[in-house]
Scaffold this motif. Structure first.
Motif, PDB file in Angstrom:
ATOM      1  N   GLU A 240       0.853  -1.150   0.040  1.00  0.00           N
ATOM      2  CA  GLU A 240      -0.052   0.043   0.109  1.00  0.00           C
ATOM      3  C   GLU A 240       0.791   1.190   0.025  1.00  0.00           C
ATOM      4  N   ILE A 241       0.656   1.998  -1.146  1.00  0.00           N
ATOM      5  CA  ILE A 241       1.561   3.397  -0.921  1.00  0.00           C
ATOM      6  C   ILE A 241       0.634   4.474  -0.784  1.00  0.00           C
ATOM      7  N   LEU A 242       0.882   4.903   0.531  1.00  0.00           N
ATOM      8  CA  LEU A 242      -0.136   5.808   0.969  1.00  0.00           C
ATOM      9  C   LEU A 242       0.646   7.290   0.989  1.00  0.00           C
ATOM     10  N   PRO A 243      -0.451   8.424   0.994  1.00  0.00           N
ATOM     11  CA  PRO A 243       0.526   9.959   1.038  1.00  0.00           C
ATOM     12  C   PRO A 243       0.798  10.078   2.477  1.00  0.00           C
ATOM     13  N   ASN A 244       1.844  10.824   2.750  1.00  0.00           N
ATOM     14  CA  ASN A 244       2.296  11.030   4.151  1.00  0.00           C
ATOM     15  C   ASN A 244       1.825  12.510   4.535  1.00  0.00           C
ATOM     16  N   THR A 245       1.067  13.123   3.981  1.00  0.00           N
ATOM     17  CA  THR A 245       0.216  14.125   4.423  1.00  0.00           C
ATOM     18  C   THR A 245      -1.109  13.898   4.500  1.00  0.00           C
ATOM     19  N   GLY A 246      -1.628  14.638   5.483  1.00  0.00           N
ATOM     20  CA  GLY A 246      -3.120  14.203   5.873  1.00  0.00           C
ATOM     21  C   GLY A 246      -3.308  13.038   6.713  1.00  0.00           C
ATOM     22  N   VAL A 247      -4.533  12.652   6.821  1.00  0.00           N
ATOM     23  CA  VAL A 247      -4.809  11.353   7.756  1.00  0.00           C
ATOM     24  C   VAL A 247      -5.232  10.122   6.727  1.00  0.00           C
ATOM     25  N   ASN A 248      -4.849   8.897   6.823  1.00  0.00           N
ATOM     26  CA  ASN A 248      -5.365   7.974   5.888  1.00  0.00           C
ATOM     27  C   ASN A 248      -6.222   7.190   6.714  1.00  0.00           C
ATOM     28  N   ILE A 249      -7.559   6.644   6.019  1.00  0.00           N
ATOM     29  CA  ILE A 249      -8.400   6.086   6.816  1.00  0.00           C
ATOM     30  C   ILE A 249      -8.599   4.845   5.977  1.00  0.00           C
ATOM     31  N   LYS A 250      -8.716   3.684   6.464  1.00  0.00           N
ATOM     32  CA  LYS A 250      -8.888   2.403   5.725  1.00  0.00           C
ATOM     33  C   LYS A 250     -10.532   2.095   6.259  1.00  0.00           C
ATOM     34  N   ILE A 251     -11.125   2.136   5.193  1.00  0.00           N
ATOM     35  CA  ILE A 251     -12.627   1.537   5.635  1.00  0.00           C
ATOM     36  C   ILE A 251     -12.871   0.199   5.191  1.00  0.00           C
ATOM     37  N   PHE A 252     -13.603  -0.746   5.783  1.00  0.00           N
ATOM     38  CA  PHE A 252     -13.845  -1.962   5.420  1.00  0.00           C
ATOM     39  C   PHE A 252     -15.414  -2.017   5.355  1.00  0.00           C
ATOM     40  N   PHE A 253     -15.606  -2.633   4.132  1.00  0.00           N
ATOM     41  CA  PHE A 253     -17.027  -2.697   3.854  1.00  0.00           C
ATOM     42  C   PHE A 253     -17.508  -4.154   4.157  1.00  0.00           C
ATOM     43  N   PRO A 254     -18.214  -4.655   5.251  1.00  0.00           N
ATOM     44  CA  PRO A 254     -18.745  -6.094   5.435  1.00  0.00           C
ATOM     45  C   PRO A 254     -19.717  -6.258   4.262  1.00  0.00           C
ATOM     46  N   PRO A 255     -20.202  -7.332   4.098  1.00  0.00           N
ATOM     47  CA  PRO A 255     -20.945  -7.847   2.916  1.00  0.00           C
ATOM     48  C   PRO A 255     -22.338  -6.843   2.982  1.00  0.00           C
ATOM     49  N   ASN A 256     -22.844  -6.760   4.215  1.00  0.00           N
ATOM     50  CA  ASN A 256     -24.299  -6.071   4.232  1.00  0.00           C
ATOM     51  C   ASN A 256     -24.197  -4.670   4.029  1.00  0.00           C
ATOM     52  N   VAL A 257     -22.801  -4.040   3.930  1.00  0.00           N
ATOM     53  CA  VAL A 257     -22.769  -2.636   3.835  1.00  0.00           C
ATOM     54  C   VAL A 257     -22.378  -2.131   2.481  1.00  0.00           C
ATOM     55  N   ALA A 258     -23.270  -1.141   1.837  1.00  0.00           N
ATOM     56  CA  ALA A 258     -22.982  -0.660   0.693  1.00  0.00           C
ATOM     57  C   ALA A 258     -21.938   0.591   0.455  1.00  0.00           C
ATOM     58  N   MET A 259     -20.977   0.090  -0.300  1.00  0.00           N
ATOM     59  CA  MET A 259     -19.703   0.947  -0.325  1.00  0.00           C
ATOM     60  C   MET A 259     -20.116   2.157  -0.988  1.00  0.00           C
ATOM     61  N   HIS A 260     -20.630   2.212  -2.124  1.00  0.00           N
ATOM     62  CA  HIS A 260     -20.806   3.539  -2.785  1.00  0.00           C
ATOM     63  C   HIS A 260     -21.766   4.455  -2.088  1.00  0.00           C
ATOM     64  N   SER A 261     -22.766   3.981  -1.508  1.00  0.00           N
ATOM     65  CA  SER A 261     -23.732   4.787  -0.820  1.00  0.00           C
ATOM     66  C   SER A 261     -23.161   5.650   0.500  1.00  0.00           C
ATOM     67  N   ILE A 262     -22.166   4.725   1.097  1.00  0.00           N
ATOM     68  CA  ILE A 262     -21.610   5.568   2.266  1.00  0.00           C
ATOM     69  C   ILE A 262     -20.711   6.519   1.708  1.00  0.00           C
ATOM     70  N   ILE A 263     -20.060   6.388   0.482  1.00  0.00           N
ATOM     71  CA  ILE A 263     -18.850   7.276   0.023  1.00  0.00           C
ATOM     72  C   ILE A 263     -19.641   8.390  -0.362  1.00  0.00           C
ATOM     73  N   THR A 264     -20.625   8.215  -1.043  1.00  0.00           N
ATOM     74  CA  THR A 264     -21.312   9.520  -1.722  1.00  0.00           C
ATOM     75  C   THR A 264     -22.287  10.285  -0.716  1.00  0.00           C
ATOM     76  N   ASN A 265     -22.542   9.433   0.262  1.00  0.00           N
ATOM     77  CA  ASN A 265     -23.367  10.267   1.405  1.00  0.00           C
ATOM     78  C   ASN A 265     -22.350  11.078   2.258  1.00  0.00           C
ATOM     79  N   MET A 266     -21.068  10.310   2.459  1.00  0.00           N
ATOM     80  CA  MET A 266     -20.119  11.201   3.332  1.00  0.00           C
ATOM     81  C   MET A 266     -19.729  12.329   2.635  1.00  0.00           C
TER      82      MET A 266
END
Ligand SMILES: Nc1ncnc2c1ncn2[C@@H]1O[C@H](COP(=O)(O)OP(=O)(O)O)[C@@H](O)[C@H]1O
Ligand SMILES: [Mg+2]
Length: 322
Positions: A240-266
């Motif tokens: 994983e190559i990650l930026p060294n500025t800002g905060v990196n947050i890794k999000i896991f999406f279990p089977p029952n959680v819809a990834m795209h709606s979380i991201i767009t809603n956020m």
């Protein structure tokens, strides 16, 4: 069903399994993964009593393997079928006679043998190959025959040592779906050894990573793929190559959680900008799971964390850049 506690095994002075503990449950598909030489085959052979061990405990069906006598081992192996990378079929015997072999060893009469072998040929989809010899079969067909032979005595456990490693990707898929079917329809517990992660992702419920005789990561397939530790990441060859500025947050999406709606809603609800750094989708045991790394300005960190928490997804703040 298989209880391994603090198991150690040496060849002479060379310790090849060190303090292995794993509890394999009835009806599951349990994977042992690792590079060549890690001790995977040795562990498998300890389970069916083909190898002894020096320390710790290994119980199958509540019986300590090291305490079984010859008769006990014979009975044990009747309940444990095994398949191998190179099939280990007898080249001078037909498909029928290969599958019938364990039944003949146990003294079944020819009528019962015919019924059982026909049943198994049906299961593996090779009824028409009954009179063929192994040399007339493809790799996938040979492995099917080996699977039928391993199931002849209706074992409760099937051990698979790199059973798909000599097969092409398509044939591998077909054999894995046959194993899955056997697991689901017949309720047979499967312990499979492999160095291929695709195999594990496809059909296993849980896995251990074995490295130089030590378990270095273990868990459910979802845990291992979405949140691997350093050893597993190394094994998977992920960087994983990650930026060294800002905060990196890794999000896991279990089977029952819809990834795209979380991201767009956020993005919409918090009205902030964030960068998507890295993401992947994995098909694990039939469900699609995702993980995504986003990078946000430090001042938004708490807001974003709160949002993810409420969404039902899991997350991890990645502190240092790697
Ligand atoms: N019969 C044996 N005698 C001595 N050493 C062995 C024997 N079988 C395996 N080993 C050693 O044990 C280690 C683990 O081997 P193995 O269980 O075959 O690993 P894997 O299946 O993960 O490739 C290796 O270092 C191998 O050389
Ligand atoms: Mg091996």
């Amino acid at each position: 069903m298989i209880e391994i506690n603090n198991l150690s095994k040496s060849y002479g002075k060379n310790e090849v399994l060190s303090g292995i503990s794993a509890h394999i449950k009835k009806g599951e598909i349990f994977a042992i993964v690792g590079h060549s030489g890690a001790g995977k085959s040795t562990l498998l052979r300890c389970i069916n009593g083909l190898e002894d061990y020096q320390d710790g405990s290994l119980k199958v069906f509540d019986k300590e393997i090291s305490q079984l006598n010859e008769q006990g081992l014979r009975e044990l192996r009747k309940d444990i079928g095994m398949i191998f990378q190179h099939f280990a079929l007898m080249s001078r015997k037909t498909v029928f006679d290969n599958i019938a072999m364990p039944l003949r060893v146990w003294g079944y009469d020819e009528k019962a043998i015919k019924i059982r072998v026909d049943e198994l040929l049906e299961l593996i989809g090779l009824k028409d190959k009954s009179r063929n010899y192994p040399s007339q079969l493809s790799g996938g067909q040979k492995q099917r025959v080996a699977i039928a032979r391993a199931l002849a005595l209706s074992p409760k456990i099937l051990l698979s040592d790199e059973a798909t490693s000599a097969l092409d990707p398509n044939t591998t898929k077909q054999i894995l779906s046959l194993l899955k079917e056997i697991n689901e329809r017949l309720g047979i517990t499967i312990v499979l050894v492999t160095h291929e992660m695709e195999v594990v992702k496809n059909i296993a419920n849980r896995a251990i990573l074995l490295e130089q005789g030590l378990i270095t990561n273990s868990g459910s397939i979802v845990e291992l793929f979405l949140n691997p530790n350093k050893n597993m990441k190394n094994f998977l060859g992920e960087e994983e190559i990650l930026p060294n500025t800002g905060v990196n947050i890794k999000i896991f999406f279990p089977p029952n959680v819809a990834m795209h709606s979380i991201i767009t809603n956020m993005a919409r609800e918090l009205d902030i900008d964030f960068n998507i750094v890295w993401g992947k989708l994995e098909k694990l045991g039939g469900s699609v799971l995702g993980s995504l790394v986003i990078n946000v300005e430090p001042k938004y960190e708490l807001k974003v964390e709160e949002f993810i928490k409420n969404s039902g997804a899991l997350y991890e703040i990645i502190k240092e850049s790697k």
